[in-house]
Design an enzyme around this catalytic site. Structure first.
Site, mmCIF file in Angstrom:
data_model
loop_
_atom_site.group_PDB
_atom_site.id
_atom_site.type_symbol
_atom_site.label_atom_id
_atom_site.label_comp_id
_atom_site.label_asym_id
_atom_site.label_seq_id
_atom_site.Cartn_x
_atom_site.Cartn_y
_atom_site.Cartn_z
ATOM 1 N N HIS A 16 0.849 -1.201 0.000
ATOM 2 C CA HIS A 16 0.000 0.000 0.000
ATOM 3 C C HIS A 16 0.887 1.255 0.000
ATOM 4 O O HIS A 16 0.621 2.211 -0.720
ATOM 5 C CB HIS A 16 -0.856 0.071 1.277
ATOM 6 C CG HIS A 16 -1.938 -0.963 1.387
ATOM 7 N ND1 HIS A 16 -2.143 -1.702 2.534
ATOM 8 C CD2 HIS A 16 -2.898 -1.354 0.517
ATOM 9 C CE1 HIS A 16 -3.176 -2.506 2.354
ATOM 10 N NE2 HIS A 16 -3.649 -2.325 1.145
ATOM 11 N N LYS A 40 -15.414 -8.240 3.869
ATOM 12 C CA LYS A 40 -14.525 -8.475 5.015
ATOM 13 C C LYS A 40 -15.225 -8.202 6.341
ATOM 14 O O LYS A 40 -14.579 -8.085 7.378
ATOM 15 C CB LYS A 40 -13.267 -7.601 4.878
ATOM 16 C CG LYS A 40 -12.447 -7.963 3.655
ATOM 17 C CD LYS A 40 -11.206 -7.099 3.525
ATOM 18 C CE LYS A 40 -10.427 -7.476 2.264
ATOM 19 N NZ LYS A 40 -9.383 -6.493 1.956
ATOM 20 N N ARG A 91 -1.265 -5.773 -7.737
ATOM 21 C CA ARG A 91 -0.058 -6.540 -7.419
ATOM 22 C C ARG A 91 0.255 -7.530 -8.523
ATOM 23 O O ARG A 91 1.383 -7.693 -8.938
ATOM 24 C CB ARG A 91 -0.243 -7.315 -6.110
ATOM 25 C CG ARG A 91 -0.210 -6.470 -4.884
ATOM 26 C CD ARG A 91 -0.720 -7.214 -3.705
ATOM 27 N NE ARG A 91 -2.102 -7.621 -3.906
ATOM 28 C CZ ARG A 91 -2.906 -8.053 -2.950
ATOM 29 N NH1 ARG A 91 -2.452 -8.175 -1.728
ATOM 30 N NH2 ARG A 91 -4.145 -8.388 -3.201
ATOM 31 N N SER A 128 -2.531 -7.696 3.434
ATOM 32 C CA SER A 128 -2.825 -7.527 4.860
ATOM 33 C C SER A 128 -3.204 -8.875 5.477
ATOM 34 O O SER A 128 -2.811 -9.189 6.607
ATOM 35 C CB SER A 128 -3.975 -6.539 5.057
ATOM 36 O OG SER A 128 -3.625 -5.274 4.570
HETATM 37 O O1 PNS Z 1 -8.707 -2.874 0.674
HETATM 38 P P1 PNS Z 1 -9.949 -3.445 0.063
HETATM 39 O O2 PNS Z 1 -10.731 -4.242 1.106
HETATM 40 O O3 PNS Z 1 -9.679 -4.240 -1.188
HETATM 41 O O4 PNS Z 1 -10.862 -2.193 -0.380
HETATM 42 C C1 PNS Z 1 -12.135 -2.391 -0.983
HETATM 43 C C2 PNS Z 1 -12.983 -1.115 -0.834
HETATM 44 C C3 PNS Z 1 -13.116 -0.771 0.646
HETATM 45 C C4 PNS Z 1 -12.324 0.032 -1.576
HETATM 46 C C5 PNS Z 1 -14.392 -1.408 -1.461
HETATM 47 O O5 PNS Z 1 -14.966 -2.478 -0.795
HETATM 48 C C6 PNS Z 1 -15.296 -0.178 -1.375
HETATM 49 O O6 PNS Z 1 -15.191 0.717 -2.188
HETATM 50 N N1 PNS Z 1 -16.189 -0.158 -0.360
HETATM 51 C C7 PNS Z 1 -17.123 0.933 -0.159
HETATM 52 C C8 PNS Z 1 -18.547 0.520 -0.597
HETATM 53 C C9 PNS Z 1 -18.698 0.636 -2.108
HETATM 54 O O7 PNS Z 1 -18.585 1.704 -2.684
HETATM 55 N N2 PNS Z 1 -18.970 -0.493 -2.767
HETATM 56 C C10 PNS Z 1 -19.172 -0.529 -4.206
HETATM 57 C C11 PNS Z 1 -17.914 -0.909 -4.948
HETATM 58 S S1 PNS Z 1 -17.469 -2.572 -4.607
#
Ligand code: PNS
Length: 175
Positions: A16, A40, A91, A128
């Site tokens: 990150h 998650k 990645r 992570s």
């Molecule tokens: O680090 P991550 O868990 O891969 O991040 C994913 C994240 C948090 C960016 C994604 O789940 C997100 O954008 N969550 C907010 C809710 C949302 O907008 N969902 C629609 C797109 S999946």
């Protein structure tokens, strides 16, 4: 132009940090935003406040980076905050399918563009999730995460680290 680097950051890794550092050289300002990932749910090791604290410490040396959090749709955050671009790190090819789907959905529902930044190959295998697993057995994660994350993981798994250190000093487990 401003950008947002969203994610769970549970905790922030060296991968990150690599993506963030590269992004901070391209964009005028980057906000690292801790978001909720429904996939998650209930699997976080660190609370939101802990994740923010770790991020603040880890990004303190980057003047054009700030830290924030939001619970809701990423596109709503982008609109409310009038942020320009979403940054996501890639990645390996395995990340691509999932990221492509999210990027298309965010463009469809919010007309927001996503820019992908490739993490350096040395971080290809760092996540992570894996870092937490290694730390949960008291393993060495110091290369894979910034110092703030390593310290927080050591505090979380203090018992496991202490036990492993004793075990390594005395392979028989005695004395
Ligand atoms: O680090 P991550 O868990 O891969 O991040 C994913 C994240 C948090 C960016 C994604 O789940 C997100 O954008 N969550 C907010 C809710 C949302 O907008 N969902 C629609 C797109 S999946």
């Amino acid at each position: 132009m401003n950008a947002v680097f969203p994610g769970s950051f549970d905790p922030v890794t060296s991968g990150h940090m690599d993506v963030l550092t590269r992004a901070s050289r391209i964009f005028d300002h980057v906000t690292v935003t801790v978001m909720h990932n429904a996939r998650k749910q209930g699997h976080h090791l660190f609370s939101l406040e802990e994740r923010l604290e770790i991020l603040r410490e880890a990004t303190g040396h980057l003047p054009s980076v700030s830290v924030d959090s939001f619970s809701g749709l990423l596109v709503d955050y982008m609109r409310q905050q009038q942020k320009g671009i979403i940054i996501r790190g890639l990645r390996a090819v395995s990340d691509y399918e999932y990221e492509l789907q999210i990027a298309h959905l965010n463009r469809q529902i919010g007309e927001v563009e996503t820019v992908f930044i490739m993490a350096a190959t040395r971080w290809s295998f760092v996540s992570s999730t894996m870092v937490k697993e290694i730390a949960s057995y008291g393993g060495n994660i110091s290369e894979m995460v910034p110092r703030a994350s390593a310290a927080a993981l050591r505090r979380k798994f203090a018992e496991q680290y202490a036990e492993r250190e004793v075990g390594l000093k005395s392979p028989s487990g005695e004395g």
